[in-house]
Enzyme design. Structure first.
Site, PDB file in Angstrom:
ATOM      1  CE  LYS A  53      -3.532  -2.519   2.243  1.00 18.83           C
ATOM      2  NZ  LYS A  53      -4.568  -2.922   3.439  1.00 18.83           N
ATOM      3  CD  GLN A  97      -3.159  -4.848   6.021  1.00 18.42           C
ATOM      4  OE1 GLN A  97      -3.614  -3.761   5.920  1.00 18.42           O
ATOM      5  NE2 GLN A  97      -4.301  -5.763   6.109  1.00 18.42           N
ATOM      6  CG  ASP A 120      -9.643   0.144   4.312  1.00 16.36           C
ATOM      7  OD1 ASP A 120      -9.269   0.265   3.069  1.00 16.36           O
ATOM      8  OD2 ASP A 120      -9.286  -0.188   6.025  1.00 16.36           O
TER       9      ASP A 120
END
Ligand code: NAP
Length: 293
Positions: A53, A97, A120
């Site tokens: 990422k 995460q 997200d």
């Protein structure tokens, strides 16, 4: 019929090139999109996702703010970090995460992220907005799948779509997006799961099959209609003594057999995977653009 392969790497590269241009344009207006990445602990898979990422951010000119915390970080310290990132004007997106270590309440952490920085798309505020068709950050994997379909000229309007899997990160949001009254929706959707009776009968009806079960060979050739479009979301480790690491990656679809019946199919790896990170970048750039409105 042998299916054409949908090259997720290529579609992702096209989208990243478009995003790179947008980032350059934003920079001329004094805005550098910033993504904060938070990793707690040493899980090797999570570490490699986070590194990928951060690399993707660098590739298109997004500033990435790296926060790597030890595994025994306390929940209150993580909440304090989220609060700091929520208030930081240089940060447009916050990515925590998952999974988090067991002693931290994941729901509490996701709720603490400012919905305006929830790139997200997991915060219930964004999930709710998505369901009622309001402007929201769309979750990355389902949004990436829709982009793959649209950019492969697959018609969604009126299509019979069968999704296998009803998780909060793939199946449910994807179903919700595909039934929206919009050019990126207008499909007729069936969602299958482990309590579905006669799953094969549902899958056989589908113009578009989307497999997100997490088990190899969940979708076999006898279940797929001739000419169907098949999207394989699954990422499974299958033992393979011929590989140095002892395994290979496989999707949920029996690729070799199904590709002889489908019209279009995604491989694993190289299909849906590259799109997920791309859509994270997309949401981060979108969030930065909003600061100018
Ligand atoms: P998950 O939370 O484990 O959910 C799996 C879903 O599939 C559940 O709804 C389950 O039903 C259903 N299911 C499992 N086996 C089934 C079967 N034999 N028949 C019908 N339904 C079945 O998984 P997830 O997080 O959605 O991920 C699914 C897969 O996609 C995994 O392999 C994951 O690694 C992969 N993935 C890939 C990406 C990417 O970027 N490429 C992103 C996310 C996930 P129940 O609800 O009844 O248990």
């Amino acid at each position: 019929m042998t299916a054409q392969i949908i090259d997720g790497k290529q579609v992702a590269a096209e989208m990243r090139a478009e995003l790179k241009e947008k980032v350059a344009e934003l920079k001329t207006q004094g805005v550098t999109p910033g993504l904060a990445v938070v990793l707690v602990g040493e899980d090797p898979a999570s570490k490699s996702y986070v590194t990928a990422k951060e690399r993707a951010c660098e590739e298109i000119g997004v500033f990435s703010n790296d926060n790597r915390l030890v595994a025994d970080t306390q929940e209150e310290d993580l909440l304090a970090l989220i609060d700091k990132l929520n208030k930081d004007p240089k940060i447009n997106g916050i990515l925590v995460q998952l999974p988090l270590p067991k002693h931290i309440d994941e729901d509490k952490i996701l709720l603490a992220i400012d919905p305006a920085k929830d790139v997200d798309g997991f915060h219930p505020v964004n999930v709710g907005k998505m369901v009622v068709g309001q402007d929201a950050f769309l979750p990355c994997t389902p949004h990436g799948i829709i982009q793959l379909l649209l950019r492969s000229n697959v018609k969604l309007e009126g299509a019979e779509v069968v999704i296998v899997g009803r998780s909060n990160i793939v199946g449910k949001p994807l179903a919700s997006m595909l039934i929206q009254k919009s050019p990126t929706g207008n499909a007729t959707v069936t969602v299958c799961h482990t309590r579905t009776k006669n799953m094969a009968e549902h899958v056989k009806r589908a113009d578009i099959v989307i497999a997100a079960a997490g088990w190899p060979n969940t979708i076999t050739a006898d279940m797929v209609k001739d000419g169907a479009v098949v999207i394989d979301v699954g990422v499974n480790r299958v033992e393979d003594a011929t590989k140095k690491r002892g395994y290979r990656l496989a999707g949920d679809v029996d690729f070799e057999a199904v590709k002889e019946k489908a019209s279009l199919i995604t491989p694993v790896p190289g299909g849906v995977g590259p799109m997920t990170i791309t859509m994270l970048l997309y949401n981060t750039v979108q969030s930065a653009e909003k600061t100018l409105q």
